[in-house]
Design an enzyme around this catalytic site. Structure first.
Site, PDB file in Angstrom:
ATOM      1  N   SER A   8       0.838  -1.186   0.150  1.00  0.00           N
ATOM      2  CA  SER A   8      -0.133  -0.066  -0.012  1.00  0.00           C
ATOM      3  C   SER A   8       0.765   1.348  -0.052  1.00  0.00           C
ATOM      4  O   SER A   8       0.484   2.089  -0.612  1.00  0.00           O
ATOM      5  CB  SER A   8      -1.048  -0.002   1.130  1.00  0.00           C
ATOM      6  OG  SER A   8      -0.362  -0.018   2.364  1.00  0.00           O
ATOM      7  N   ASP A  30      10.660   0.946  -1.762  1.00  0.00           N
ATOM      8  CA  ASP A  30       9.717  -0.178  -1.335  1.00  0.00           C
ATOM      9  C   ASP A  30       9.173   0.022   0.057  1.00  0.00           C
ATOM     10  O   ASP A  30       9.874   0.933   0.957  1.00  0.00           O
ATOM     11  CB  ASP A  30      10.351  -1.532  -1.309  1.00  0.00           C
ATOM     12  CG  ASP A  30       9.344  -2.591  -1.554  1.00  0.00           C
ATOM     13  OD1 ASP A  30       8.212  -2.385  -1.102  1.00  0.00           O
ATOM     14  OD2 ASP A  30       9.885  -3.812  -1.916  1.00  0.00           O
ATOM     15  N   GLU A  43      10.984  -8.876  -4.264  1.00  0.00           N
ATOM     16  CA  GLU A  43      11.445  -7.726  -3.625  1.00  0.00           C
ATOM     17  C   GLU A  43      12.855  -7.661  -3.317  1.00  0.00           C
ATOM     18  O   GLU A  43      13.735  -6.890  -3.591  1.00  0.00           O
ATOM     19  CB  GLU A  43      10.530  -7.543  -2.420  1.00  0.00           C
ATOM     20  CG  GLU A  43       9.094  -7.071  -2.768  1.00  0.00           C
ATOM     21  CD  GLU A  43       8.399  -6.589  -1.568  1.00  0.00           C
ATOM     22  OE1 GLU A  43       7.428  -5.908  -1.498  1.00  0.00           O
ATOM     23  OE2 GLU A  43       8.571  -7.499  -0.707  1.00  0.00           O
ATOM     24  N   LYS A  80       5.246   1.159  11.615  1.00  0.00           N
ATOM     25  CA  LYS A  80       6.034  -0.025  11.338  1.00  0.00           C
ATOM     26  C   LYS A  80       7.344   0.202  12.043  1.00  0.00           C
ATOM     27  O   LYS A  80       8.157  -1.105  11.956  1.00  0.00           O
ATOM     28  CB  LYS A  80       6.422   0.094   9.815  1.00  0.00           C
ATOM     29  CG  LYS A  80       5.108   0.111   9.083  1.00  0.00           C
ATOM     30  CD  LYS A  80       3.932  -1.084   9.011  1.00  0.00           C
ATOM     31  CE  LYS A  80       2.884  -1.153   8.555  1.00  0.00           C
ATOM     32  NZ  LYS A  80       2.888  -1.117   6.861  1.00  0.00           N
TER      33      LYS A  80
END
Length: 230
Positions: A30, A83, A105, A123
């Site tokens: 997202s 990322d 990734e 996070k």
């Protein structure tokens, strides 16, 4: 300020690091999608970049918004990857793979001179492991691989459920056709040892511990973004 607004702030800060002519790894998730939307606006204004997506999902969004894409075989060396992350600690160790794209990734990040992580404050953790660790595994020998992971975890003092990720009525499959085991280990006191040991299990294709790959992290809070650097 809601979570999406913070993701946009982090993405906007990361966009400042993108220069004309760059070969750019484009992440999945997202927060990365907010970056793609902002990047597409700059491309429409004349910014020239060549992107390598880390998932089919990201590729579809880039095509929809007009971001030029190449494969990693066409651009095997990248200038920058941007990322997101599911967790990031103060040493820029990451847990990634919540979106199921961890293998691609990691390949793209490793092919880049620099990796910038974009995330919101939720996070950031002191110790990795609150987010279940995704482990991408081969379908062949799945039960044997799970047992090997359980024994490894026990040897490192880790415990917790290891569950195969589901999708609808069946099991989730990655873009590479593999399955994912989500390991709820809790606090991972030695991420390096776990990463090295997981790599030694034959059925493990890749794992979501990203160590020594991120160059810096842009962390968005309610007021502004801050930088985490090694």
């Amino acid at each position: 300020m809601d979570a999406r607004q913070m993701k946009i702030i982090a993405a906007a800060e990361a966009l400042k690091h993108v220069e004309n002519g760059m070969r750019l790894g484009i992440g999945t998730g997202s927060t990365a999608e907010e970056f793609v939307r902002l990047l597409a606006e700059k491309v429409a204004e004349g910014l020239e970049v060549r992107g390598v997506p880390t998932s089919e999902r990201t590729a579809r969004l880039c095509v929809e918004l007009g971001v030029p894409l190449n494969s990693l075989d066409e651009l095997p060396e990248l200038d920058l990857t941007i990322d997101g992350a599911d967790e990031v600690d103060g040493s820029l160790r990451l847990i990634k793979g919540g979106g199921g794209a961890l293998l691609r990734e990691k390949i793209v990040a490793a092919a880049s001179r620099k990796m910038i992580v974009i995330a919101d404050e939720s996070k950031v953790v002191e110790t990795l492991g609150a987010f279940p660790l995704p482990i991408e595994v081969n379908a062949f020998g799945l039960s044997a691989t799970r047992i090997a992971i359980e024994k490894l975890a026990a040897s490192l003092g880790l415990a917790g459920a290891i569950e195969q990720r589901k999708s609808g009525e069946g099991y989730f499959k990655t873009d590479g056709g593999h399955y994912i085991l989500d390991a709820s280990f809790g606090r991972i006191s030695d991420a390096e040892a776990l990463a090295t040991s997981l790599n030694a299990i034959p059925g493990v294709v890749e794992h979501g511990l990203f160590i020594n790959l991120a160059s810096l992290a842009i962390i968005a809070g309610p007021a502004e973004a801050r930088i985490l650097a090694p």
